[in-house]
Design a protein around this motif. Structure first.
Motif, short mmCIF file in Angstrom:
data_model
loop_
_atom_site.label_atom_id
_atom_site.label_comp_id
_atom_site.label_asym_id
_atom_site.label_seq_id
_atom_site.Cartn_x
_atom_site.Cartn_y
_atom_site.Cartn_z
N VAL A 1 2.11 4.00 1.49
CA VAL A 1 1.15 5.17 0.78
C VAL A 1 0.78 4.81 -0.28
O VAL A 1 -0.41 5.19 -1.05
CB VAL A 1 3.18 5.62 0.18
N LEU A 2 1.24 3.30 -1.01
CA LEU A 2 0.30 2.99 -1.75
C LEU A 2 -1.30 2.51 -1.33
O LEU A 2 -2.29 2.38 -1.67
CB LEU A 2 0.89 1.59 -2.57
N ALA A 3 -1.37 2.32 -0.30
CA ALA A 3 -2.02 1.88 0.13
C ALA A 3 -2.99 2.97 0.21
O ALA A 3 -4.41 2.66 0.27
CB ALA A 3 -2.34 0.67 1.52
N HIS A 4 -2.27 4.08 0.55
CA HIS A 4 -3.36 5.20 1.44
C HIS A 4 -3.51 5.57 0.20
O HIS A 4 -4.65 6.71 0.39
CB HIS A 4 -2.14 5.75 2.25
N ALA A 5 -3.12 5.56 -0.99
CA ALA A 5 -3.18 6.56 -2.15
C ALA A 5 -4.77 5.26 -2.85
O ALA A 5 -5.42 6.16 -3.62
CB ALA A 5 -2.56 6.98 -2.84
N SER A 6 -3.85 4.23 -2.44
CA SER A 6 -5.79 4.04 -3.86
C SER A 6 -6.84 3.59 -3.02
O SER A 6 -8.10 3.29 -3.62
CB SER A 6 -4.71 2.15 -3.81
N GLU A 7 -6.50 3.15 -1.63
CA GLU A 7 -7.92 3.17 -0.78
C GLU A 7 -8.91 4.12 -1.09
O GLU A 7 -10.15 4.18 -1.13
CB GLU A 7 -7.34 2.43 0.47
N PRO A 8 -8.88 4.99 -0.96
CA PRO A 8 -9.15 6.61 -0.93
C PRO A 8 -10.23 6.53 -2.46
O PRO A 8 -11.28 6.98 -2.63
CB PRO A 8 -8.57 7.59 -0.14
#
Length: 397
Positions: A209-216
């Motif tokens: 989730v953290l990757a999905h949020a921070s990348e965009p």
């Protein structure tokens, strides 16, 4: 090259669709009536089996109670393979099904999306649809996706991830197919179904989730409609992930992570992802990486523990001539200090953000989830470890 120059190649940006969704405790109990409203008659249920739980059985029986015929395909693997998809397509056609239900995490949902696209094209191999909007028939069978993990957000995105094992068997590769026709008909997210998710896997999904949020949030697409969701998902993860990991029966923590994963997926759905997922996909395709929890639940095609390892060093990466994207610091502030995010946060707060968030806050900040004696014992353990450190391993200074 400055960051502003890197953002220019995308003057026209596309907003991709979301499905209708039902979110909240008890939502999965509505699957029977909702399936009838969508015209389901004979449904193929795709899942990994979710061994150790009775989730699949309960949902299948609920559907039967409402007069629906159910056929179960329970052999979906983590990092779903092309043969999983094609086996499901064969079962769908042999039993004259008219609809799909996927139960699980990203693996089940992604395999089901691929199967729907293949069915809509008379059973063509799913690997033929790798790429962007490669399907020719937009009319896929209806699909209800029931999530049992708070991680991938596949139930609300236009992407599905499949591992191609047939094109080059010696070098399997994991690809992402983006197709507006693959979006589910109805997404169901019920935090009660997360209670059976193992603790270590809950943590790994949280880093997904953290990757999905921070990348965009720092994507070169710079898609404005995704930025608010991305930052809020980071804050929700910082607020609720510890509770969900510490106590799997904590409804507030589980529900908070449900919303975090859902809106993080909506952020990357149009805002895009980056190098963290690129690295993880390559590793998990070649080594078929999965945790012990995944062997039981086979829920996520995106290995959250790899994202956790990638997040910290990649956040120290410099764009072009060394200019730091200011949103890195905003994201770090939102992740490690919920409620105190500061756009002008100093650079020193960022580089070890993930490490500090895990090792620092869990041990140093008072928490209603960790009794004082547990904290004292953990701090004492770290002091004892430092005293036993050999001289040649002593830290400089």
């Amino acid at each position: 090259m400055q960051v502003d120059e890197l953002l220019k190649p995308f003057p026209i940006k596309e907003f991709h669709p979301f499905p209708r969704a039902m979110l909240g405790p008890g939502a999965h109990e509505m699957i029977g009536p909702e399936a009838l409203k969508l015209g389901f008659k004979k449904t193929l249920v795709m899942t990994s089996g979710l061994r150790g739980t009775d989730i699949v059985h309960k949902i299948a029986e609920s559907m039967k109670y409402h007069g629906l015929e159910v056929v179960v395909y329970d052999k979906v693997e983590s990092n779903p393979k092309d043969y999983n998809v094609m086996d499901a397509v064969s079962m769908y056609q042999e039993n004259s099904c008219d609809s799909f239900v996927s139960i699980g995490g990203g693996s089940s949902h992604d395999a089901c999306k691929g199967a729907r696209v293949s069915v809509a094209h008379d059973g063509r191999n799913v690997n033929e649809f790798e790429g962007f909007n490669m399907s020719e028939n937009p009319k896929n069978p209806p699909h209800i996706a029931v999530s049992t993990t708070a991680g991938t957000g596949s139930e609300t995105s236009w992407a599905y991830v499949i591992t191609d094992t047939t094109t080059d068997p010696e070098n399997p590769h994991k690809y992402v197919a983006f197709d507006d026709a693959s979006v589910t008909t109805l997404a169901i997210d019920d935090p009660v179904l997360y209670f059976d998710c193992p603790i270590d896997y809950t943590a790994q999904c949280g880093f997904d989730v953290l990757a999905h949020a921070s990348e965009p949030y720092v994507s070169r697409l710079n898609f404005e409609p995704s930025l608010g969701n991305a930052l809020h998902a980071i804050r929700l993860t910082a607020k609720h992930l510890r509770a969900a990991v510490w106590n799997g029966q904590d409804l507030e923590g589980r529900e908070g992570m449900m919303y975090a994963q859902y809106i993080a997926a909506q952020a990357f759905n149009s805002g895009g992802l980056g190098i963290i997922h690129s690295i993880s996909h390559a590793i998990s395709a070649f080594y078929d990486t999965q945790s012990r929890a995944e062997q039981r639940h086979r829920a996520s095609p995106r290995v959250g523990v790899q994202h956790a390892g990638d997040l910290s060093p990649l956040r120290r990466h410099r764009r072009g001539d060394g200019h730091r994207h200011p949103r890195h610091d905003q994201a770090a502030g939102g992740r490690c200090s919920p409620g105190r995010s500061n756009p002008t946060a100093p650079r020193r707060r960022h580089p070890g953000a993930v490490r500090r968030c895990h090792a620092g806050q869990l041990l140093q900040e008072p928490s209603r989830h960790r009794p004082d004696e547990v904290l004292r014992e953990r701090k004492g353990h770290h002091r004892r470890c430092r005293r036993r450190r050999p001289n040649h391993q002593a830290r400089p200074g």
